[in-house]
Each structure stands twice: as structure tokens, then as C-alpha cells.
Write an enzyme that holds these catalytic residues in place. Structure first.
Site, PDB file in Angstrom:
ATOM      1  N   ALA A  89      -5.938   6.903 -21.707  1.00  0.00           N
ATOM      2  CA  ALA A  89      -5.512   5.553 -22.067  1.00  0.00           C
ATOM      3  C   ALA A  89      -6.635   4.546 -21.855  1.00  0.00           C
ATOM      4  CB  ALA A  89      -4.283   5.154 -21.252  1.00  0.00           C
TER       5      ALA A  89
ATOM      6  N   TYR B 147      -7.419  15.407  -9.670  1.00  0.00           N
ATOM      7  CA  TYR B 147      -6.493  14.517 -10.376  1.00  0.00           C
ATOM      8  C   TYR B 147      -5.371  15.311 -11.039  1.00  0.00           C
ATOM      9  CZ  TYR B 147      -4.867  10.849 -13.540  1.00  0.00           C
ATOM     10  OH  TYR B 147      -4.095   9.941 -14.211  1.00  0.00           O
TER      11      TYR B 147
ATOM     12  N   LYS C   2      -1.175  15.182 -10.576  1.00  0.00           N
ATOM     13  CA  LYS C   2      -0.268  14.879 -11.673  1.00  0.00           C
ATOM     14  C   LYS C   2       0.645  16.060 -11.995  1.00  0.00           C
ATOM     15  CE  LYS C   2      -1.445  10.653 -12.151  1.00  0.00           C
ATOM     16  NZ  LYS C   2      -0.478   9.584 -11.793  1.00  0.00           N
TER      17      LYS C   2
ATOM     18  N   ASN D 195       4.101   4.113 -10.696  1.00  0.00           N
ATOM     19  CA  ASN D 195       2.908   4.110 -11.535  1.00  0.00           C
ATOM     20  C   ASN D 195       1.608   4.040 -10.730  1.00  0.00           C
ATOM     21  OD1 ASN D 195       1.403   3.520 -14.203  1.00  0.00           O
ATOM     22  ND2 ASN D 195       0.905   1.743 -12.927  1.00  0.00           N
TER      23      ASN D 195
ATOM     24  N   THR E 261      -7.622   1.969 -20.178  1.00  0.00           N
ATOM     25  CA  THR E 261      -7.302   1.246 -18.954  1.00  0.00           C
ATOM     26  C   THR E 261      -8.571   0.869 -18.208  1.00  0.00           C
ATOM     27  OG1 THR E 261      -7.195   3.295 -17.675  1.00  0.00           O
ATOM     28  CG2 THR E 261      -5.143   2.544 -18.718  1.00  0.00           C
TER      29      THR E 261
ATOM     30  N   ASP F 141       0.867  -1.174   0.000  1.00  0.00           N
ATOM     31  CA  ASP F 141       0.000   0.000   0.000  1.00  0.00           C
ATOM     32  C   ASP F 141       0.903   1.222   0.000  1.00  0.00           C
ATOM     33  OD1 ASP F 141      -1.783   2.039   0.428  1.00  0.00           O
ATOM     34  OD2 ASP F 141      -2.609   1.235   2.297  1.00  0.00           O
ATOM     35  N   VAL F 142       0.938   1.952  -1.111  1.00  0.00           N
ATOM     36  CA  VAL F 142       1.852   3.086  -1.205  1.00  0.00           C
ATOM     37  C   VAL F 142       1.448   4.231  -0.280  1.00  0.00           C
ATOM     38  CG1 VAL F 142       2.579   2.526  -3.561  1.00  0.00           C
ATOM     39  CG2 VAL F 142       0.672   4.132  -3.192  1.00  0.00           C
TER      40      VAL F 142
END
Length: 249
Positions: A177, A144, A148, A79, A179, A52-53
Site C-alpha cells: 500500500a 513481518y 501477519k 491496525n 503508506t 502504546d499498544v
């Protein structure tokens, strides 16, 4: 096979861009460790570790396990991230803190834990995943985009801090993308087909970016062959940031 002997970490490597990056690096000779909340979904060719980052202890334990099992670390691909929608008025403080904690401080935690090992590598590189949202104003992406944009700025500062230690730091800026996250957003739209068509149309090449295309850019920036490339952002966005086409008549 320029990654022969290279030992890499890919966070969020069990799906989407992370999974494509893991596959790409593995095919080109790297030993890859996937750090993910759902490691069971990762490639069998990778060392998969639950991490868990947003938890510093979890990050430190995972990074030390990779270093121990691989005998060192050469490449870190930051990522892991989560999405967010809305204007500045649409998310409360708790949501801002949650997304910033994962998308920005998560990359800090992983990089910080890996630095002692990267300093011992002759081919050390960090690649961060930023976004077109950091360089172009997109509607309903305030939170978001802020995360970024922070990753973009962080990349430049880290590149300056660590270049004399032999550690290169760069980032990729994907466009929209294809995803799992985008597909979830599309499934919630009133007209998913029309929404997908709109996302495709805003990119000059007329389609969504593939995870494999982003993975190839990550691999270039991480490659030992790119030894003079640091402090760089590489757009993989079908021309969305830089290209201005005339309307079709």
C-alpha cells in the site's frame, strides 16, 4: 450512514491505512477514537488518545476512556503495527520480540481490554489488519510475515471464540500500500523510482494499493450490514494472491 450510532476504536489511526479508516468510518456516521503514539496527527473529527499498544496499562486506560466518553464500544480496528525487513538471519531476538509485541500482542491487548464492552454491543465487530505477506512468500520479510501470519490465525481463533457472544472477527490482507512506511523504504533504496516500479509491477493491477481502498474493506467488515460475515479474510491486493497473468508479450 450505516455507522450512525456506532462507536469505534482505530489503533494506529493517525496515519496511513489507519487515518483513511478513521476518515471513512467518520464520514459514514461513526464516532471514532484514534489510539496512536502520535495522536496529535489524527483527524480533528476523532477522539485522539495517546496509546502504546506494547504497554498493557496504556491500552487499558485508553480503552476505558473511550468507553467512558462514548458510552460504550462497538467496533475495534486493530491496525497499529510496525514494519520489518530481512531474512530470518537478519534480525536478532530483541527485534523479533519488539515487532511481535507490537504487531501481534498489541492486537491481543486492545481486543482483550475491549471485550467486556463489545459483549454489551448489538453490533460488535473486530477487524484486524493482516497482510499479503501472510498468504504469499515475499523476499526479506520473514519477521513481518510471521507477525501477519499470526494475525491471520488469531483472527480465525477469535472468530470461533466469540461468535456466540455476538462479536464478529475478520481481517483484511492489504497488498503493498502507498503508506508512509512504504515511502520511507523507497527513500532508502538505491533507485527509489525503479524500486517503486518493481513494487507496482508485482501486483496484477499494476499499482500500489491506496489506503482508502483498504479502509473501504475494513468498513465493510465492521459494518452492521455484514452481520453474517465472521472468520473471513478480505484481500485488498490488486489480485496479487489469487490472480496469475501471462507475461506481456
Amino acid at each position: 450512514m450505516e455507522f450512525e450510532g456506532i462507536r469505534a476504536i482505530v489503533t494506529g489511526g493517525a496515519s496511513g491505512i489507519g487515518a483513511a479508516t478513521t476518515a471513512h468510518l467518520t464520514r459514514r456516521g461513526a464516532k471514532v477514537a484514534v489510539l496512536d503514539l502520535n495522536p496529535e496527527a489524527a483527524s480533528e473529527a476523532a477522539l485522539s488518545i495517546r496509546c502504546d499498544v506494547a504497554d498493557d496499562a496504556s491500552v487499558r486506560a485508553a480503552v476505558e476512556r473511550v468507553a467512558r466518553e462514548f458510552g460504550g464500544i462497538d467496533v475495534v480496528v486493530n491496525n497499529a503495527g510496525i514494519g520489518a525487513q530481512g531474512t530470518v538471519a537478519d534480525n536478532d531476538d530483541a527485534e523479533w520480540q519488539r515487532v511481535l509485541d507490537v504487531n501481534v500482542i498489541g492486537a491481543v491487548r486492545v481486543s482483550r481490554a475491549a471485550l467486556p464492552h463489545l459483549r454489551q454491543s448489538p453490533a460488535a465487530a473486530i477487524v484486524n489488519t493482516s497482510s499479503i505477506a501472510a498468504t504469499a512468500g515475499l523476499p526479506a520479510r520473514a519477521l513481518y510475515a510471521a507477525t501477519k501470519g499470526a494475525i491471520r490465525a488469531l483472527t480465525l481463533s477469535m472468530a470461533a471464540d466469540h461468535v456466540r457472544e455476538g462479536i464478529r472477527v475478520n481481517c483484511v490482507n492489504p497488498g503493498t500500500a502507498d503508506t508512509p512506511w512504504i515511502n520511507r523504504l523507497l527513500s532508502q533504496a538505491d533507485d527509489p523510482v525503479a524500486e517503486r516500479a518493481a513494487l507496482e509491477a508485482r501486483q496484477p493491477h499494476g499499482r500500489l494499493v491506496t489506503p482508502e481502498e483498504v479502509a473501504a474493506a475494513v468498513a465493510y467488515l465492521a459494518s452492521p450490514l455484514a452481520g453474517s460475515t465472521t472468520g473471513t479474510e478480505l484481500a485488498v491486493d490488486g489480485g496479487m494472491q489469487a490472480v496469475r497473468l501471462r507475461p506481456v508479450e
